[in-house]
Design an enzyme around this catalytic site. Sequence first.
Site, PDB file in Angstrom:
ATOM      1  N   ARG A  83      -8.031  -1.767   2.858  1.00  0.00           N
ATOM      2  CA  ARG A  83      -8.457  -0.535   3.509  1.00  0.00           C
ATOM      3  C   ARG A  83      -8.011   0.717   3.185  1.00  0.00           C
ATOM      4  NH1 ARG A  83      -9.266  -4.974   6.272  1.00  0.00           N
ATOM      5  NH2 ARG A  83      -7.354  -5.524   5.462  1.00  0.00           N
ATOM      6  N   THR A  84      -6.483   0.639   3.272  1.00  0.00           N
ATOM      7  CA  THR A  84      -5.925   2.130   2.972  1.00  0.00           C
ATOM      8  C   THR A  84      -6.133   2.555   1.692  1.00  0.00           C
ATOM      9  OG1 THR A  84      -4.204   1.249   4.402  1.00  0.00           O
ATOM     10  CG2 THR A  84      -3.816   3.253   3.219  1.00  0.00           C
ATOM     11  N   LYS A 112       9.626  -0.947 -18.371  1.00  0.00           N
ATOM     12  CA  LYS A 112      10.593  -0.699 -19.592  1.00  0.00           C
ATOM     13  C   LYS A 112      11.608  -0.275 -19.039  1.00  0.00           C
ATOM     14  CE  LYS A 112       6.302   0.847 -22.470  1.00  0.00           C
ATOM     15  NZ  LYS A 112       5.920   1.900 -22.897  1.00  0.00           N
ATOM     16  N   ARG A 133       1.855   4.208  -1.348  1.00  0.00           N
ATOM     17  CA  ARG A 133       2.382   3.091  -0.687  1.00  0.00           C
ATOM     18  C   ARG A 133       3.320   2.020  -1.414  1.00  0.00           C
ATOM     19  NH1 ARG A 133      -1.024  -1.520   2.513  1.00  0.00           N
ATOM     20  NH2 ARG A 133      -1.348   0.282   3.907  1.00  0.00           N
ATOM     21  N   HIS A 166       3.386   4.117   8.984  1.00  0.00           N
ATOM     22  CA  HIS A 166       2.362   4.359   8.183  1.00  0.00           C
ATOM     23  C   HIS A 166       1.459   5.348   9.120  1.00  0.00           C
ATOM     24  CE1 HIS A 166      -1.362   3.001   6.164  1.00  0.00           C
ATOM     25  NE2 HIS A 166      -1.334   1.819   6.566  1.00  0.00           N
TER      26      HIS A 166
END
Length: 349
Positions: A83-84, A112, A133, A166
């Site tokens: 959803r986000t 790397k 996120r 959030h």
Amino acid sequence: MSKISLDEFLSMRISQRCQYFSENNRLLALVYAQQFDRPLLSNLFSLADAIRRLSDSRDGRLFLRALLADRRAMLYFTQPSTRTFLSFAAACHILGMNSSNVRDSTTSSEIKGESREDSLRIFSLYHDLIIMRQPEGGFCEQIAFQMLSWPGRKPIINAGAGMDQHPTQALLDLYTLQRCFADSGGLDHKRIMLVGDLKRGRTARSLAYLLTNYSGVELILAAPENLAMGEDIKEHLRENSTPFIETDNMQPYLSKVDAIYLTRIQDEWDQGAKTSMDYSRFGLRAEHLKSLKADCFILHPLPRRQEIETSIDADRRAVYFDQAQNGMWVRAALIAHMFAVDEKIISHR
Ligand code: NCD
């Protein structure tokens, strides 16, 4: 803006850190739910309403799409998301912004040995906005601070930081609640029950912060004893005179609340073997519906597991799918605010 070190920044009180991330009443970075005050919430909700309305017509959609057609966003999501991620991508597209993404750090130069700071600095060279996120609580805050000292001072949005916060989920949760209560006097003086893993559930934590902006709101915090709401949030509730009750039994409160916000047990954070505890007491079943007030709304940030029986989806009080869609509108509103095209949207006829 004065030059301070990251350590100095991190030692500042949260209210000062919030100030650091805004300029002339506009957010430069959105990291914490505490950055939203009531006037800003109300502006963002009006803006979300306007975007939603404009999106009903082709002319409206084309108007919106021209607003940020010269801008590019980077979605850096190294934790799972449906959803986000998609609602942010859709929000960018509504406003005409192109979006790129990295969803797995093993496909970027981090594999790397590049530091995440360097990777993000590179993203900021190619894009006008970073939406991020990741699993570590403090990283977004650190990068948001650094971003303001890097050339271009690109804005950043926290789309979920570890177990901590959030803020845009809380924004869409609140927008949903506000729409639910539009005909019953709004959010003030409502009793809201948060259920589930309140310790590690970043959505419930951020929502608790946002709810302190409304007067007379009472919270019932229903969680298993080992997953109770953190002391930091409870301290904030006390400081803001938001009364709350803690319980490990949601049943007696079902008939007394105006909204129930259920959440998932965040067992991805469990150490070692997954716990075999039975959390079914923190789920809503069809038999509970008769106990609820006729206008008690049922919310969930999703994804759900057993917290809400699917037969409840058809009940008119179940608003979690509307809630998920609202994420797209409020995220578009937030981006429009950060890029100062809000006035154009509000005044468009
Ligand atoms: C939540 C999250 O990622 O914190 N999901 C979401 O963004 N809607 C809730 C969860 O995963 O339980």
